[in-house]
Scaffold this motif. Structure first.
Motif, PDB file in Angstrom:
ATOM      1  N   UNK A  64      53.900  39.027  32.277  1.00 53.28           N
ATOM      2  CA  UNK A  64      54.373  38.153  33.147  1.00 53.28           C
ATOM      3  C   UNK A  64      54.965  38.799  34.574  1.00 53.28           C
ATOM      4  N   UNK A  65      54.470  40.024  34.883  1.00 55.04           N
ATOM      5  CA  UNK A  65      54.854  40.896  35.995  1.00 55.04           C
ATOM      6  C   UNK A  65      53.632  40.578  36.967  1.00 55.04           C
ATOM      7  N   UNK A  66      54.181  40.189  38.187  1.00 55.82           N
ATOM      8  CA  UNK A  66      53.482  40.171  39.281  1.00 55.82           C
ATOM      9  C   UNK A  66      52.715  38.696  39.035  1.00 55.82           C
ATOM     10  N   UNK A  67      53.189  37.646  38.620  1.00 58.12           N
ATOM     11  CA  UNK A  67      52.391  36.558  38.462  1.00 58.12           C
ATOM     12  C   UNK A  67      53.770  35.461  38.037  1.00 58.12           C
ATOM     13  N   UNK A  68      53.401  34.161  38.719  1.00 55.33           N
ATOM     14  CA  UNK A  68      54.315  33.268  38.493  1.00 55.33           C
ATOM     15  C   UNK A  68      53.977  32.454  37.159  1.00 55.33           C
ATOM     16  N   UNK A  69      52.841  32.570  36.702  1.00 60.94           N
ATOM     17  CA  UNK A  69      52.282  31.927  35.611  1.00 60.94           C
ATOM     18  C   UNK A  69      51.976  30.543  35.907  1.00 60.94           C
ATOM     19  N   UNK A  70      52.073  30.056  37.172  1.00 60.05           N
ATOM     20  CA  UNK A  70      51.862  28.726  37.412  1.00 60.05           C
ATOM     21  C   UNK A  70      50.345  28.248  37.199  1.00 60.05           C
ATOM     22  N   UNK A  71      49.411  29.117  37.269  1.00 57.18           N
ATOM     23  CA  UNK A  71      47.932  28.858  37.278  1.00 57.18           C
ATOM     24  C   UNK A  71      47.423  29.297  35.698  1.00 57.18           C
ATOM     25  N   UNK A  72      48.423  29.829  35.078  1.00 56.92           N
ATOM     26  CA  UNK A  72      47.788  30.284  33.678  1.00 56.92           C
ATOM     27  C   UNK A  72      47.457  29.351  32.759  1.00 56.92           C
ATOM     28  N   UNK A  73      46.406  29.301  32.119  1.00 58.44           N
ATOM     29  CA  UNK A  73      46.178  28.335  31.304  1.00 58.44           C
ATOM     30  C   UNK A  73      45.525  28.904  30.005  1.00 58.44           C
ATOM     31  N   UNK A  74      45.616  28.140  28.919  1.00 60.97           N
ATOM     32  CA  UNK A  74      45.139  28.785  27.727  1.00 60.97           C
ATOM     33  C   UNK A  74      43.845  29.306  27.506  1.00 60.97           C
ATOM     34  N   UNK A  75      43.664  30.601  27.361  1.00 59.69           N
ATOM     35  CA  UNK A  75      42.418  31.521  26.839  1.00 59.69           C
ATOM     36  C   UNK A  75      41.423  31.569  28.291  1.00 59.69           C
ATOM     37  N   UNK A  76      42.032  31.556  29.436  1.00 62.96           N
ATOM     38  CA  UNK A  76      41.459  31.946  30.515  1.00 62.96           C
ATOM     39  C   UNK A  76      42.253  33.016  31.459  1.00 62.96           C
ATOM     40  N   UNK A  77      41.541  33.766  32.297  1.00 60.62           N
ATOM     41  CA  UNK A  77      42.073  34.662  33.267  1.00 60.62           C
ATOM     42  C   UNK A  77      43.240  34.093  33.979  1.00 60.62           C
ATOM     43  N   UNK A  78      44.182  34.846  34.441  1.00 61.15           N
ATOM     44  CA  UNK A  78      45.236  34.494  35.343  1.00 61.15           C
ATOM     45  C   UNK A  78      45.040  34.554  36.749  1.00 61.15           C
ATOM     46  N   UNK A  79      44.456  33.604  37.615  1.00 59.83           N
ATOM     47  CA  UNK A  79      44.269  33.919  38.781  1.00 59.83           C
ATOM     48  C   UNK A  79      45.097  35.053  39.782  1.00 59.83           C
ATOM     49  N   UNK A  80      46.342  34.706  39.347  1.00 57.22           N
ATOM     50  CA  UNK A  80      47.254  35.594  40.100  1.00 57.22           C
ATOM     51  C   UNK A  80      47.178  36.968  39.842  1.00 57.22           C
ATOM     52  N   UNK A  81      46.641  37.409  38.764  1.00 58.37           N
ATOM     53  CA  UNK A  81      46.239  38.815  38.604  1.00 58.37           C
ATOM     54  C   UNK A  81      44.989  39.356  38.836  1.00 58.37           C
ATOM     55  N   UNK A  82      43.949  38.312  39.114  1.00 56.75           N
ATOM     56  CA  UNK A  82      42.672  38.583  39.423  1.00 56.75           C
ATOM     57  C   UNK A  82      42.341  38.339  40.751  1.00 56.75           C
ATOM     58  N   UNK A  83      42.653  37.580  41.485  1.00 55.62           N
ATOM     59  CA  UNK A  83      42.501  37.056  42.948  1.00 55.62           C
ATOM     60  C   UNK A  83      42.835  38.435  43.808  1.00 55.62           C
ATOM     61  N   UNK A  84      44.161  38.914  43.587  1.00 57.57           N
ATOM     62  CA  UNK A  84      44.236  40.097  44.318  1.00 57.57           C
ATOM     63  C   UNK A  84      43.408  41.254  44.086  1.00 57.57           C
ATOM     64  N   UNK A  85      42.470  41.324  42.943  1.00 59.85           N
ATOM     65  CA  UNK A  85      41.712  42.415  42.815  1.00 59.85           C
ATOM     66  C   UNK A  85      40.316  42.229  43.517  1.00 59.85           C
ATOM     67  N   UNK A  86      40.213  41.055  44.244  1.00 60.32           N
ATOM     68  CA  UNK A  86      38.954  40.859  44.934  1.00 60.32           C
ATOM     69  C   UNK A  86      38.171  39.853  44.238  1.00 60.32           C
ATOM     70  N   UNK A  87      38.351  38.811  43.473  1.00 63.62           N
ATOM     71  CA  UNK A  87      37.764  37.982  42.722  1.00 63.62           C
ATOM     72  C   UNK A  87      37.769  36.675  43.200  1.00 63.62           C
ATOM     73  N   UNK A  88      36.961  35.811  43.034  1.00 59.34           N
ATOM     74  CA  UNK A  88      37.316  34.433  43.242  1.00 59.34           C
ATOM     75  C   UNK A  88      36.920  33.806  41.833  1.00 59.34           C
ATOM     76  N   UNK A  89      37.979  33.027  41.259  1.00 57.52           N
ATOM     77  CA  UNK A  89      37.958  32.439  39.811  1.00 57.52           C
ATOM     78  C   UNK A  89      37.521  31.027  40.117  1.00 57.52           C
ATOM     79  N   UNK A  90      36.570  30.707  39.212  1.00 51.52           N
ATOM     80  CA  UNK A  90      36.269  29.113  39.062  1.00 51.52           C
ATOM     81  C   UNK A  90      36.341  28.821  37.734  1.00 51.52           C
ATOM     82  N   UNK A  91      37.181  27.639  37.356  1.00 53.51           N
ATOM     83  CA  UNK A  91      37.417  27.117  36.193  1.00 53.51           C
ATOM     84  C   UNK A  91      36.934  25.590  36.139  1.00 53.51           C
ATOM     85  N   UNK A  92      35.767  25.505  35.363  1.00 53.37           N
ATOM     86  CA  UNK A  92      35.013  24.042  35.135  1.00 53.37           C
ATOM     87  C   UNK A  92      35.551  23.504  34.124  1.00 53.37           C
ATOM     88  N   UNK A  93      35.976  22.143  34.242  1.00 52.62           N
ATOM     89  CA  UNK A  93      36.114  21.196  33.034  1.00 52.62           C
ATOM     90  C   UNK A  93      34.758  20.777  32.638  1.00 52.62           C
TER      91      UNK A  93
END
Length: 568
Positions: A64-93
């Motif tokens: 829960x540190x460094x993220x609001x959790x606003x975009x955290x969904x079940x069993x997928x990477x949290x963009x607030x932790x990964x985008x600052x590492x220089x990644x683009x996250x794409x989630x497809x329904x």
């Protein structure tokens, strides 16, 4: 970060799938971490699964540190932790799920082809560096193996975290015995976010988004737009084209792989991760096995660091992963559920001392010496079964690897189901239970076999891992003795001095008998998780609760094969 919601991804048949894209601020080309699945890209983790979310953060507050959790969904990477590492996250329904229209057919070739096209879309966007990695747990891990076998040109690496590769053996027909797991999950986690539920579905209040799209379809139309999973599974009791279409061809997986399994993933999330590592054709592959709950370590600092170093190397050309990471990383488990991370070079571990314990039905014992005298014991399959124990271990002994048993049995029926359970017994005679991936307290390991499926695949079977083709049923002759080879799923434990290993032979799911534990998908968590085998038609008492006799010694040397690992 820049966020784009409901980005259209056109499929070759004209269907438009929808994705959310999270990427760093400003111009640039970034590696892509993609997921494709049916659980709803807009359904917040903490809203949909509050109990699991709270337990996860309690176990690992850093999540829960460094993220609001606003975009955290079940069993997928949290963009607030990964985008600052220089990644683009794409989630497809996935097709037919969430905000993507279409027909739901889980793990079928159409889904895999859609995933392929999404990967190629992600690898050719102006903000992409042309390298796509796949990340996610469970469903989002299973389909990674399948799409990797299609070899999309822009796929650069996969990290299937606690998934599976064999849709028949790993989840739906354990040893040929039908499980009710997926139909239950399907009704709770997939049908509830089907595209077309619209205003009747769930809403992401933070974003003001209807999780299942903006159109309201009638119940009949919704039913016509999804596969009848329970019916399909009943119609295919043997491995045929239906199962091959939904299982990965590992011989065609050449992309770099980091496969992460869970010792507690019995009946769902362990066998496939190990098989994927062992059998995939990739020359660049790594295996990691851990403990704790199914979804927890993926989000922890441990899990994020492991994945980041892997993806940095293969998607960014940064770091020295291929030299610093051992081929196999095992978190060695102790009875108090502490773990020691250890590097190994292969699976199974080369120095394994494969140790045979012979059954003695007369004394309910497991012995290192073959029993010259024959003995037998008869049990009612739906009752307490038979439990046999080793002598107390005199010194700490590690058991890590695949387990197998050879049993000689007869039944008063034309068929019987074997449920084998491996236990750790403390010096006071009590069983030590462990946190499982999807079960709060489970035994060391379990294995299954429907006796009519006893034929072996001689080309694939190994002494420590029998493989059954499951392509036909050959009934038993009541009263006749049969030799049955049973795969017991891999395990890991350091057995303390004074403790014993026990093997139970049952005709039903393991039940530890403890009360007050939670339920999932309507199943009380009693030691076998949600992976129970309770179909009253497929397991009728008239056939599967007839007395069974277990034989040992003499001409019927039943045994348990354990992987004892000496110190390096």
């Amino acid at each position: 970060m820049q966020i784009e919601y409901d980005v259209p991804i056109p499929m070759s048949d004209g269907t438009i799938l929808r994705a959310n894209v999270f990427r760093p601020i400003g111009d640039g080309e970034f590696p892509v971490l993609m997921s494709y699945g049916p659980y709803g890209k807009d359904l917040p983790f903490q809203d949909a699964y509050p109990r699991q979310f709270d337990a996860m953060v309690k176990a690992h507050p850093e999540i829960a540190v460094g993220t609001t959790g606003k975009h955290q969904v079940w069993e997928l990477a949290d963009p607030e932790r990964w985008v600052p590492l220089g990644y683009a996250l794409v989630r497809v329904d996935a097709r037919g799920s969430g905000r993507s229209p279409g027909f739901i057919d889980s793990f079928a070739s159409q889904e895999t082809r859609d995933f392929y096209e999404c990967i190629e879309w992600g690898g050719t966007q102006p903000w992409s560096n042309g390298k796509v990695g796949l990340s996610g747990i469970s469903y989002y891990a299973i389909n990674q193996w399948a799409v990797a076998a299609l070899q999309p040109p822009h796929l650069a690496a996969i990290c299937p975290w606690e998934g599976m590769v064999d849709w028949y053996r790993d989840a739906n027909y354990h040893g040929g015995i039908p499980s009710s797991f997926f139909p239950r999950l399907y009704g709770v986690q997939i049908e509830t976010v089907q595209h077309g539920l619209g205003t009747r579905g769930q809403k992401n209040e933070r974003l003001g988004v209807l999780v299942s799209g903006d159109v309201d379809l009638g119940e009949d139309e919704l039913g016509a737009r999804r596969a009848d999973v329970a019916q399909e599974l009943r119609q295919h009791p043997f491995i045929d084209s239906y199962w091959r279409d939904r299982s990965a061809d590992l011989s065609k997986v050449h992309v770099p792989v980091l496969s992460a399994g869970n010792w507690g993933g019995q009946a769902l999330h362990l066998r496939g991760n190990i098989a994927g590592f062992v059998e995939s054709a990739s020359e660049q592959k790594w295996l990691e096995v851990h403990g704790e709950a199914h979804w927890t370590l993926y989000y922890s600092d441990y899990g994020v660091d492991l994945q980041r170093r892997f993806f940095d190397y293969f998607l960014k050309d940064e770091g020295d992963w291929s030299h610093e990471q051992p081929p196999v990383s095992l978190n060695i488990r102790h009875p108090d559920e502490t773990f020691e991370l250890r590097a190994e070079q292969e699976w199974p571990i080369a120095r394994t001392d494969w140790t045979t314990y012979y059954l003695d039905a007369a004394d309910n014992a497991l012995s290192l010496d073959p029993r010259p005298q024959p003995s037998e014991i008869t049990y009612e399959p739906f009752g307490p079964g038979v439990t046999l124990l080793t002598p107390a271990f005199e010194e700490a002994t590690e058991i890590t690897g695949p387990v197998a048993a050879k049993l000689f049995v007869s039944s008063e029926s034309e068929d019987t189901d074997l449920f084998l359970v491996l236990h750790l017994i403390d010096p006071d005679g009590a069983e030590v239970l462990f946190e499982g991936a999807t079960e709060p307290r489970h035994p060391l390991s379990q294995g299954w076999l429907r006796a009519s499926h006893r034929a072996l695949d001689s080309a694939r079977s190994l002494p420590y891992q029998p493989v059954h083709p499951h392509d036909a049923a050959v009934p038993l002759v009541p009263g006749e003795t049969y030799e049955l080879d049973v795969e017991i799923w891999p395990t890991c434990i350091v057995v303390p001095p004074g403790c014993r290993i026990a093997l139970s032979v049952l005709g039903r799911d393991f039940d530890h008998g403890r009360e007050g534990l939670p339920t999932a998908y309507g199943v009380e968590m009693r030691g076998s998780g949600v992976n129970v085998h309770d179909d009253p038609v497929a397991r009728s008492a008239d056939v599967y609760n007839r007395p069974v006799t277990l034989r040992s010694g003499g001409a019927h040397p039943s045994y348990l094969l354990l992987p004892v690992v000496p110190p390096a």
